[in-house]
Design an enzyme around this catalytic site. Sequence first.
Site, PDB file in Angstrom:
ATOM      1  N   ASP A 298     -10.112  39.810 101.359  1.00 12.44           N
ATOM      2  CA  ASP A 298     -11.203  40.770 101.244  1.00 12.44           C
ATOM      3  C   ASP A 298     -10.989  41.633  99.996  1.00 12.44           C
ATOM      4  O   ASP A 298      -9.873  42.046  99.698  1.00 12.44           O
ATOM      5  CB  ASP A 298     -11.231  41.646 102.501  1.00 12.44           C
ATOM      6  N   GLU A 345     -12.993  36.664  98.334  1.00 12.81           N
ATOM      7  CA  GLU A 345     -14.215  37.448  98.533  1.00 12.81           C
ATOM      8  C   GLU A 345     -14.532  38.109  97.193  1.00 12.81           C
ATOM      9  O   GLU A 345     -13.966  39.148  96.844  1.00 12.81           O
ATOM     10  CB  GLU A 345     -14.003  38.484  99.636  1.00 12.81           C
ATOM     11  N   ASP A 399     -20.793  42.008 107.405  1.00 14.59           N
ATOM     12  CA  ASP A 399     -21.332  43.248 106.835  1.00 14.59           C
ATOM     13  C   ASP A 399     -22.845  43.203 106.624  1.00 14.59           C
ATOM     14  O   ASP A 399     -23.442  44.216 106.254  1.00 14.59           O
ATOM     15  CB  ASP A 399     -20.658  43.552 105.489  1.00 14.59           C
TER      16      ASP A 399
END
Length: 501
Positions: A298, A345, A399
């Site tokens: 991430d 990501e 998200d």
Amino acid sequence: MPFPRSSGILLHPTSFPSRFGIGDLGEAAYRFVDFLAESYQLYWQILPLGPTGFGNSPYLSYSAMAGNPMLISPDRLRDDQLLADWDFNHLPEFPADWVDFDQAIAIKMPLLQQACQTFKTQASVEQQQEFQEFCHEKAYWLDDYALFMAIKGAMDGKSWYQWEPDIANRQTEALDKWRRQLTAEIFFQKFLQYQFFRQWSDLKRYANERGIQIIGDIPIYVAHDSADVWANPNIFCLDVKTGEPAGMAGVPPDYFSATGQLWGNPVYLWKRLEKQDFDWWVKRFQSMLSYVDIIRIDHFRGLESFWCVRQGETTAMNGKWIAAPGSALLKTVRERLGSLPIIAEDLGVITPEVEALRDEFEFPGMKILHFAFGSGPGNPYLPINYYSRNCVVYTGTHDNDTTVGWFEKLSDHERWGLLSYLGPVSEEGIHWQLIRVALSSVANQALIPLQDLLGLGSDARMNTPGLAEGNWGWRYRGEVLTWDLRDRLKMLTETYGRRCY
């Protein structure tokens, strides 16, 4: 490492149905793995598995290496004779479609404590030996974590930097004193981790035997109030007097936020980490690869350079970019651990330098279809612009809103761009049309949130960034994983060449 043309489902374990109010590693988890295998999926992507604090966010964990005790299945503890059926006689009615975290914690923690007491008095010699071997193998993080959580409990949940200075600063005499005082509490924390990893290992083995690989998620930063920062203050940018972050992580102002995002996590002291041969990071990757098959990093861009905001700022506006030794880190991890099964990501404002770091190690990046429409044919998230097959396409992530909820909120301009690309909304629904776009793209991997397979609206959204509370609670009901759903997903997976077995 190269990834085959394939597909999978994004679903966090807390979303499983369970009579204990929160998804766990019991029967529903195994039935979900069966659903994946029967629909020819290769991947199950999860969110971070660590123990969560305020807000219940898996991205703000008390440890980068521990597991969340709330995922332990009481039914499996009963099967191991650590609990009995009558222990479940007075379970309350929990919401079926979302997690009431406070209620679930209030019910499960006494059950876990009871199981721990039974283990202490009735565990066989073999079970005791297995527990001791686990504690020895994981001691490099488990000892500090168990002590951290035991002290936090004794301090009524206070953050470590609010403790008395002697224990906040880990003075030897204070550490010895607290270990003596909290022997039972430390044992309980270690027992919880033993049971979590025992149950998770069984589930992962079952998934791997059925041909399913698990994609885990590693947040680049760790929570300020965590065992990681308390036990390793020398590798984080902290105020030596107060323990507060002297340099805070975030992202600068952009199109989406005029003041940027100030996350509050302490940034790393990368030069010091490099002098230590990145030992903490290597152990972190090693720990994670012991319980997942692939890692999604991430905020990957933070390995190339990161936005640092000084202590005292209330927004992310007044920060600066600082270079990070991502290439040296990843080379060290590869030398120590072998091949790197990693997904980057790479969302947001990504520079050529970040792309170069990603491509140096041949990591696939991410393409989000919710970001693809309304800005013209040059949008990099449109499938016609996937110039490399080495990427992962999502309808949306944890998200994003669900596809149905996203479609309902599109502006007229965005809706026109979407329907110009897809054609009119068909009877199968906008969610299946977007799933088809993902599966038919050239991207090597396609990952679909379970909410989109089910055609659910915004009330099934997992997370709204910037919203501190009310997230992470969505759950599905067991009966929704129908044979019709399996057959439709299986047919599309075969049609678009993503079946791997």
